[in-house]
Design a protein around this motif. Structure first.
Motif, PDB file in Angstrom:
ATOM      1  N   GLY A   1       4.151  -7.592   4.818  1.00 53.71           N
ATOM      2  CA  GLY A   1       2.868  -6.593   4.807  1.00 53.71           C
ATOM      3  C   GLY A   1       2.637  -6.560   3.346  1.00 53.71           C
ATOM      4  N   ILE A   2       2.359  -7.411   2.595  1.00 59.53           N
ATOM      5  CA  ILE A   2       2.045  -7.179   1.013  1.00 59.53           C
ATOM      6  C   ILE A   2       0.472  -7.190   0.898  1.00 59.53           C
ATOM      7  CG2 ILE A   2       2.144  -8.329  -1.243  1.00 59.53           C
ATOM      8  CD1 ILE A   2       4.423  -9.983  -0.317  1.00 59.53           C
ATOM      9  N   CYS A   3      -0.007  -5.909   1.009  1.00 63.87           N
ATOM     10  CA  CYS A   3      -1.342  -5.370   1.074  1.00 63.87           C
ATOM     11  C   CYS A   3      -1.735  -5.051  -0.249  1.00 63.87           C
ATOM     12  CB  CYS A   3      -1.281  -4.331   2.110  1.00 63.87           C
ATOM     13  SG  CYS A   3      -0.750  -4.606   3.810  1.00 63.87           S
ATOM     14  N   HIS A   4      -3.027  -5.354  -0.366  1.00 68.25           N
ATOM     15  CA  HIS A   4      -3.700  -5.445  -1.882  1.00 68.25           C
ATOM     16  C   HIS A   4      -5.004  -4.251  -1.832  1.00 68.25           C
ATOM     17  CE1 HIS A   4      -1.406  -9.083  -2.415  1.00 68.25           C
ATOM     18  NE2 HIS A   4      -1.458  -8.741  -3.642  1.00 68.25           N
ATOM     19  N   THR A   5      -5.198  -3.469  -2.760  1.00 75.71           N
ATOM     20  CA  THR A   5      -6.367  -2.731  -2.876  1.00 75.71           C
ATOM     21  C   THR A   5      -7.023  -2.984  -4.207  1.00 75.71           C
ATOM     22  OG1 THR A   5      -5.613  -1.083  -1.380  1.00 75.71           O
ATOM     23  CG2 THR A   5      -7.636  -0.500  -2.995  1.00 75.71           C
ATOM     24  N   TYR A   6      -8.238  -3.608  -4.256  1.00 75.53           N
ATOM     25  CA  TYR A   6      -8.971  -3.993  -5.449  1.00 75.53           C
ATOM     26  C   TYR A   6     -10.015  -2.985  -5.801  1.00 75.53           C
ATOM     27  CZ  TYR A   6     -12.240  -6.615  -8.332  1.00 75.53           C
ATOM     28  OH  TYR A   6     -13.508  -6.709  -9.439  1.00 75.53           O
TER      29      TYR A   6
ATOM     30  N   HIS B   1      -5.646 -13.447  -7.518  1.00 81.83           N
ATOM     31  CA  HIS B   1      -4.150 -12.735  -7.225  1.00 81.83           C
ATOM     32  C   HIS B   1      -3.830 -12.566  -5.960  1.00 81.83           C
ATOM     33  CE1 HIS B   1      -1.202 -10.131  -8.903  1.00 81.83           C
ATOM     34  NE2 HIS B   1      -1.293  -9.570  -7.553  1.00 81.83           N
ATOM     35  N   ILE B   2      -4.910 -12.072  -5.123  1.00 78.52           N
ATOM     36  CA  ILE B   2      -4.589 -12.026  -3.390  1.00 78.52           C
ATOM     37  C   ILE B   2      -4.227 -13.409  -3.051  1.00 78.52           C
ATOM     38  CG2 ILE B   2      -5.752 -11.617  -1.326  1.00 78.52           C
ATOM     39  CD1 ILE B   2      -7.211  -9.245  -2.992  1.00 78.52           C
ATOM     40  N   ALA B   3      -4.989 -14.299  -3.310  1.00 78.86           N
ATOM     41  CA  ALA B   3      -4.757 -15.782  -2.773  1.00 78.86           C
ATOM     42  C   ALA B   3      -3.250 -16.251  -3.149  1.00 78.86           C
ATOM     43  CB  ALA B   3      -5.455 -16.722  -3.198  1.00 78.86           C
ATOM     44  N   ALA B   4      -2.773 -15.726  -4.212  1.00 79.56           N
ATOM     45  CA  ALA B   4      -1.507 -16.320  -4.704  1.00 79.56           C
ATOM     46  C   ALA B   4      -0.131 -15.657  -4.143  1.00 79.56           C
ATOM     47  CB  ALA B   4      -1.340 -16.289  -6.208  1.00 79.56           C
ATOM     48  N   HIS B   5      -0.623 -14.225  -3.854  1.00 82.53           N
ATOM     49  CA  HIS B   5       0.608 -13.203  -3.618  1.00 82.53           C
ATOM     50  C   HIS B   5       0.459 -12.491  -2.179  1.00 82.53           C
ATOM     51  CE1 HIS B   5       1.900 -13.859  -7.506  1.00 82.53           C
ATOM     52  NE2 HIS B   5       0.844 -13.410  -7.994  1.00 82.53           N
ATOM     53  N   SER B   6      -0.722 -12.776  -1.387  1.00 80.66           N
ATOM     54  CA  SER B   6      -0.811 -11.706  -0.168  1.00 80.66           C
ATOM     55  C   SER B   6       0.053 -12.415   0.819  1.00 80.66           C
ATOM     56  CB  SER B   6      -2.480 -11.740   0.158  1.00 80.66           C
ATOM     57  OG  SER B   6      -2.384 -11.394   1.315  1.00 80.66           O
ATOM     58  N   SER B   7       0.486 -11.625   1.823  1.00 78.83           N
ATOM     59  CA  SER B   7       0.979 -12.169   2.966  1.00 78.83           C
ATOM     60  C   SER B   7      -0.002 -12.322   4.111  1.00 78.83           C
ATOM     61  CB  SER B   7       2.263 -11.114   3.410  1.00 78.83           C
ATOM     62  OG  SER B   7       1.571  -9.856   3.718  1.00 78.83           O
ATOM     63  N   GLY B   8      -1.140 -12.036   3.784  1.00 79.12           N
ATOM     64  CA  GLY B   8      -2.259 -12.573   4.765  1.00 79.12           C
ATOM     65  C   GLY B   8      -2.428 -11.134   5.818  1.00 79.12           C
ATOM     66  N   HIS B   9      -1.798  -9.987   5.572  1.00 81.74           N
ATOM     67  CA  HIS B   9      -1.944  -8.952   6.525  1.00 81.74           C
ATOM     68  C   HIS B   9      -3.331  -8.223   6.219  1.00 81.74           C
ATOM     69  CE1 HIS B   9      -0.774  -5.207   8.233  1.00 81.74           C
ATOM     70  NE2 HIS B   9       0.128  -5.347   8.482  1.00 81.74           N
ATOM     71  N   THR B  10      -3.311  -7.373   5.083  1.00 78.44           N
ATOM     72  CA  THR B  10      -4.565  -6.491   4.995  1.00 78.44           C
ATOM     73  C   THR B  10      -4.847  -6.262   3.416  1.00 78.44           C
ATOM     74  OG1 THR B  10      -3.968  -5.103   6.859  1.00 78.44           O
ATOM     75  CG2 THR B  10      -5.574  -3.958   5.228  1.00 78.44           C
ATOM     76  N   GLU B  11      -6.170  -6.456   3.053  1.00 80.00           N
ATOM     77  CA  GLU B  11      -6.670  -6.262   1.761  1.00 80.00           C
ATOM     78  C   GLU B  11      -7.927  -5.496   1.771  1.00 80.00           C
ATOM     79  OE1 GLU B  11      -4.245  -7.905   0.470  1.00 80.00           O
ATOM     80  OE2 GLU B  11      -3.908  -9.458   1.857  1.00 80.00           O
ATOM     81  N   ALA B  12      -8.100  -4.661   0.690  1.00 78.08           N
ATOM     82  CA  ALA B  12      -9.297  -3.649   0.404  1.00 78.08           C
ATOM     83  C   ALA B  12      -9.883  -3.853  -0.455  1.00 78.08           C
ATOM     84  CB  ALA B  12      -8.778  -2.333   0.729  1.00 78.08           C
TER      85      ALA B  12
ATOM     86  N   ILE C   1      -7.092  -8.900   8.126  1.00 78.30           N
ATOM     87  CA  ILE C   1      -7.763  -7.584   7.775  1.00 78.30           C
ATOM     88  C   ILE C   1      -8.515  -7.634   6.410  1.00 78.30           C
ATOM     89  CG2 ILE C   1      -7.867  -4.965   8.341  1.00 78.30           C
ATOM     90  CD1 ILE C   1      -5.412  -5.432  10.135  1.00 78.30           C
ATOM     91  N   VAL C   2      -9.762  -7.313   6.500  1.00 79.78           N
ATOM     92  CA  VAL C   2     -10.225  -7.064   5.059  1.00 79.78           C
ATOM     93  C   VAL C   2     -10.957  -5.658   5.186  1.00 79.78           C
ATOM     94  CG1 VAL C   2     -10.007  -9.532   3.949  1.00 79.78           C
ATOM     95  CG2 VAL C   2     -11.887  -8.927   5.681  1.00 79.78           C
ATOM     96  N   MET C   3     -11.108  -5.140   4.258  1.00 80.42           N
ATOM     97  CA  MET C   3     -11.583  -3.726   4.537  1.00 80.42           C
ATOM     98  C   MET C   3     -12.568  -3.404   2.977  1.00 80.42           C
ATOM     99  SD  MET C   3      -8.597  -1.279   5.573  1.00 80.42           S
ATOM    100  CE  MET C   3      -7.825  -1.339   7.365  1.00 80.42           C
ATOM    101  N   HIS C   4     -13.507  -2.589   3.231  1.00 86.16           N
ATOM    102  CA  HIS C   4     -14.315  -2.020   2.126  1.00 86.16           C
ATOM    103  C   HIS C   4     -14.533  -0.620   2.287  1.00 86.16           C
ATOM    104  CE1 HIS C   4     -18.903  -1.573   1.008  1.00 86.16           C
ATOM    105  NE2 HIS C   4     -18.050  -1.534  -0.265  1.00 86.16           N
ATOM    106  N   ASN C   5     -14.056  -0.106   1.069  1.00 86.29           N
ATOM    107  CA  ASN C   5     -14.095   1.457   1.003  1.00 86.29           C
ATOM    108  C   ASN C   5     -13.348   1.970   2.206  1.00 86.29           C
ATOM    109  OD1 ASN C   5     -15.523   1.257  -1.281  1.00 86.29           O
ATOM    110  ND2 ASN C   5     -17.628   1.832  -0.382  1.00 86.29           N
ATOM    111  N   ALA C   6     -12.180   1.800   2.281  1.00 91.04           N
ATOM    112  CA  ALA C   6     -11.273   2.463   3.376  1.00 91.04           C
ATOM    113  C   ALA C   6      -9.721   1.942   3.015  1.00 91.04           C
ATOM    114  CB  ALA C   6     -11.453   1.853   4.644  1.00 91.04           C
ATOM    115  N   SER C   7      -9.030   2.895   3.191  1.00 91.76           N
ATOM    116  CA  SER C   7      -7.516   2.994   2.859  1.00 91.76           C
ATOM    117  C   SER C   7      -6.707   1.559   3.859  1.00 91.76           C
ATOM    118  CB  SER C   7      -6.679   4.301   3.435  1.00 91.76           C
ATOM    119  OG  SER C   7      -5.390   4.057   3.220  1.00 91.76           O
TER     120      SER C   7
END
Length: 424
Positions: free
Chosen positions: A236-241, A339-350, A370-376
């Motif tokens: 679960g390598i999740c990113h927030t941008y 960066h997300i394309a290179a390192h994400s595990s495909g779980h959740t990004e925001a 899962i992709v999110m906007h303005n949410a944890s």
């Protein structure tokens, strides 16, 4: 049923016996009505409440063994049951009982050029093998979701929760029997031998799908050895941008929550990406560090806060499950998505932004479950999505993605209704 050592042949025979019984029970379960399945779950919840003393006593045996074996505080917390947690388990089963039954739903319908009717109808997958660690609540959650969706389940919990799992399983199946549903629809592996897991993973034609829930080592082994379809995520390598147009107060609050609310869950943020043009990067990093999180970042991130340590290349690909966060400053949204394309595990990004255009691009172009906007990212959970309990998060591209609940435990078949057509 007591645990014992089996030979390789015995393991294969054991899995064949269990799977055959499960498949027979699943065919019986397929004839149960929506109301009968719901009643079975409510009866199971009632028995769990009635047998609370026995279940908690069994859990205390596991806790004593865990302490003696040096389990960490975090693992002991996952293992522990008390009256409140047991009540939460019973309530979760009742919540699943109240959900709409997906079986029999007509996904779509049409009339063919030859004049016969075509319908795609949801049906159960069949017999689902579930391999999990530590948390005894998974025994009840998995059993409830499988039963509600018309599937049989073969459960294999971790050895650290063996007494708890057996007590919960006994209570659950007792409830099923009280309303006339087949007890063998939900079976618990009678042995903790690892070779039995290997036999289950190779039981193509008997087990229809495997769902692993646990650490990276367990999931990697299942994915490597299985000859049965697997529904899983490895990391679960999740990113927030934080975009240049993010509201600073919102960005700070969401970033702290995404990392620090619960650091040990798969939806916890592991990498924070800060736009170089975002004006409040210092305050965001200060808030996270002040909350007790270790920060590891690139050169530009280190300039925002002196507490940021130098990140290594491994930090961008690490699921910490701890109060540690990788931080990178990126030039723009393109840099963030690269960066997300290179390192994400495909779980959740925001993405945190007040720009509708930036949010639309991010939600449309980032390829994660899962992709999110303005949410944890901590909201990456079946319960939070209104799905009831979940059996896991799927990060693959086939069959199901994101939180897997009732619908994700079904497949479909075509029903063709003709009026005498013969193909010329």
């Amino acid at each position: 049923m007591t645990d014992k050592t089996h030979s390789k042949t015995d393991h294969t025979s054991l899995i064949t016996e269990l799977a055959t019984a499960g498949r027979l029970a699943q065919r019986k379960l397929a004839r149960a009505t929506d109301a009968e399945k719901a009643d079975g779950l409510r009866a199971a919840a009632k028995v769990i409440r009635a047998d609370a003393a026995a279940i908690l006593a069994a859990n205390e045996k596991d806790m004593d063994a865990g302490r003696a074996n040096g389990l960490t505080g975090a693992l002991l917390d996952r293992l522990k049951l008390d009256e409140d947690r047991l009540e939460a388990i019973a309530c979760a089963i009742e919540n699943v009982a109240s959900l709409p039954d997906p079986v029999g739903e007509v996904i779509d319908s049409r009339t063919s050029p030859s004049g016969f009717g075509l319908e795609r109808v949801r049906i159960p997958i069949g017999l689902i093998g579930i391999i999990y660690e530590s948390r005894p609540n998974v025994t009840a959650d998995a059993a409830a979701l499988c039963l509600r969706s018309g599937n049989a389940a073969l459960l294999r919990g971790g050895s650290e929760a063996i007494h708890s799992n057996r007590a919960l399983h006994a209570a659950f199946t007792k409830g099923l029997a009280e309303v006339g549903l087949p007890e063998k629809a939900i079976q618990l592996m009678p042995t903790q031998d690892r070779e039995a897991v290997g036999a289950m993973l190779k039981a193509a034609g008997l087990v229809d799908m495997i769902v692993p829930r646990g650490g990276k080592g367990l999931v990697a082994r299942v994915q490597q050895d299985a000859r049965v379809p697997v529904l899983a995520h490895l990391d679960g390598i999740c990113h927030t941008y934080i975009h240049a147009d993010a509201n600073p107060d919102m960005a700070r609050e969401i970033a702290v929550n995404a990392k620090m609310r619960r650091t040990g869950i798969c939806g916890a943020m592991e990498t924070l990406l800060i736009d170089a043009n975002f004006p409040a990067g210092e305050s965001v990093l200060a808030a996270i560090a002040d909350a007790g999180c270790e920060l590891r970042g690139d050169d530009r991130a280190q300039k925002l806060d002196s507490r940021v340590k130098t990140a290594t290349s491994e930090d961008w690909d690490t699921e910490y499950l701890d109060a540690i966060l990788a931080v990178s400053v990126v030039d723009d949204i393109d840099g963030a998505m690269e960066h997300i394309a290179a390192h994400s595990s495909g779980h959740t990004e925001a993405i945190i932004t007040d720009s509708d255009d930036a949010a639309s691009r991010f939600l449309g172009e980032v390829d994660s479950a899962i992709v999110m906007h303005n949410a944890s990212t901590q909201f990456a959970d079946g319960g939070e999505f209104g799905l009831g309990a979940e059996i896991g998060i799927a990060t693959g591209r086939l069959h199901a993605r994101g939180p897997v609940a009732l619908e994700g435990l079904t497949t479909y078949k075509w029903q063709v209704k003709g009026s005498g057509q013969a193909r010329p």
